[in-house]
Design an enzyme around this catalytic site. Sequence first.
Site, PDB file in Angstrom:
ATOM      1  N   LYS A 225       0.861  -1.181   0.000  1.00 34.68           N
ATOM      2  CA  LYS A 225       0.000   0.000   0.000  1.00 34.68           C
ATOM      3  C   LYS A 225       0.897   1.229   0.000  1.00 34.68           C
ATOM      4  O   LYS A 225       1.721   1.417   0.899  1.00 34.68           O
ATOM      5  CB  LYS A 225      -0.903  -0.007   1.238  1.00 34.68           C
ATOM      6  CG  LYS A 225      -1.758   1.247   1.340  1.00 34.68           C
ATOM      7  CD  LYS A 225      -2.782   1.146   2.438  1.00 34.68           C
ATOM      8  CE  LYS A 225      -3.560   2.438   2.575  1.00 34.68           C
ATOM      9  NZ  LYS A 225      -4.535   2.375   3.651  1.00 34.68           N
ATOM     10  N   LYS A 278      -2.178  -1.382  -3.826  1.00 37.07           N
ATOM     11  CA  LYS A 278      -3.069  -0.227  -3.754  1.00 37.07           C
ATOM     12  C   LYS A 278      -2.259   1.054  -3.823  1.00 37.07           C
ATOM     13  O   LYS A 278      -1.259   1.148  -3.114  1.00 37.07           O
ATOM     14  CB  LYS A 278      -3.829  -0.297  -2.424  1.00 37.07           C
ATOM     15  CG  LYS A 278      -4.693   0.877  -2.110  1.00 37.07           C
ATOM     16  CD  LYS A 278      -5.259   0.741  -0.720  1.00 37.07           C
ATOM     17  CE  LYS A 278      -6.070   1.969  -0.405  1.00 37.07           C
ATOM     18  NZ  LYS A 278      -6.605   1.919   0.926  1.00 37.07           N
TER      19      LYS A 278
HETATM   20  C1  PBG Z   1      -7.034   3.690   5.535  1.00 34.27           C
HETATM   21  C2  PBG Z   1      -7.528   3.453   4.159  1.00 34.27           C
HETATM   22  C3  PBG Z   1      -7.404   4.362   3.107  1.00 34.27           C
HETATM   23  C4  PBG Z   1      -8.027   3.780   2.015  1.00 34.27           C
HETATM   24  C5  PBG Z   1      -8.504   2.539   2.399  1.00 34.27           C
HETATM   25  N1  PBG Z   1      -8.174   2.331   3.743  1.00 34.27           N
HETATM   26  C6  PBG Z   1      -6.854   5.727   3.091  1.00 34.27           C
HETATM   27  C7  PBG Z   1      -5.552   5.994   3.688  1.00 34.27           C
HETATM   28  O1  PBG Z   1      -4.695   5.119   3.847  1.00 34.27           O
HETATM   29  O2  PBG Z   1      -5.339   7.145   4.042  1.00 34.27           O
HETATM   30  C8  PBG Z   1      -8.147   4.449   0.677  1.00 34.27           C
HETATM   31  C9  PBG Z   1      -9.158   3.917  -0.257  1.00 34.27           C
HETATM   32  C10 PBG Z   1      -9.463   4.824  -1.383  1.00 34.27           C
HETATM   33  O3  PBG Z   1      -8.817   5.885  -1.583  1.00 34.27           O
HETATM   34  O4  PBG Z   1     -10.390   4.483  -2.128  1.00 34.27           O
HETATM   35  N2  PBG Z   1      -6.574   2.653   6.271  1.00 34.27           N
END
Ligand code: PBG
Length: 353
Positions: A225, A278
């Site tokens: 991520k 992601k």
């Molecule tokens: C947080 C989380 C995020 C997303 C999913 N879980 C945002 C972040 O890490 O700040 C983002 C998903 C999206 O942008 O569609 N744990």
Amino acid sequence: MIIIIVSKKASLLPMSSSNTVADAAVLTDPFVHRPRRLRRTASVRRMVRETQLSIDDLIYPLFVMEGEGQKFEVTSMPGCYRYSLDLLLQEVAEAFELGINAVALFPVIPEHKKDVSGNESYNPDGLVQRTVKAIKQAVPEIVVITDVALDPFSTHGHDGIVDENGVILNDPTVDVLVKMALSQAEAGADMVAPSDMMDGRIGAIRKALDAQGYFDVGILAYSAKYASAYYGPFRDALDSAPKFGDKKTYQMDSANAREALKEIELDIAEGADIVMIKPALPYLDIIHRVREHTKLPVAAYNVSGEYAMIRAAGQQGWIDEKKVILETLTSIKRAGADLILTYFAKEVALMLH
Ligand code: PBG
């Protein structure tokens, strides 16, 4: 003296280093091979299509909030809503009828329930826990995936516990994540999905789930991520933007690819059932590399910023939105993703019917 005469036609084609019969044929007559034969009609194209986007590949992320009979559109995500639980159940039922197999839940937590350590995250009667129970009652077959991270629950908006200097503490955070995952499993979640990027959390959660008898609860690990600006609209949806600093000490640097494989390997060794990359679109190369690297199913998250860009251009009439959605999701699948989390899930299901 030997003179080599190369025909004009043949010289237009790139020379291949391999010496196959096919190459020789091309050199004598460039028009022996006509790839356009396989693109001539829609039926022929269907016969030779290499990638099939299927409803089975889709996971539908949904935002749930407190209240009753309410649904608010997320300003930066037109067509996406925060739903109160009763309306969320309708949305889940509709999605299931369209053939969508799985939903991923994200809660909107009211400010007064947030604290510095995100303790509301493991409240057995918390919003997520109640939502999981209700979905499992209303639509038992749909796969319910819950998010494991503290950001929707913490006053500062970070995914972990923060010390007085603003440092995100790894191991104390993992302790809370374990409690959170257990409470979600107890509520009936089919899979827990840690999205926090703390070290060692997959192993700790697997161990705790097994110790409590939740052998069958799976782990969908957000393994690679990235610290991405594409999460902006999601943070609007949950009101969860970090109040200070950024997430670069735990989420990955967008410039790194080998590190993604390291994260994937660690999560697999710790017991992940599915690994995720992601965001998706700016990281297709990572999806491809991970696909070559593991036999596990690979998921990719077509995140909120990717969604917002397509929607915005579509609303302006600058792109053919439906075609761009299908092309985008097909590219993610072609890169190697078996599963795609996408806010377009319902729309795509309708298009694929
Ligand atoms: C947080 C989380 C995020 C997303 C999913 N879980 C945002 C972040 O890490 O700040 C983002 C998903 C999206 O942008 O569609 N744990």
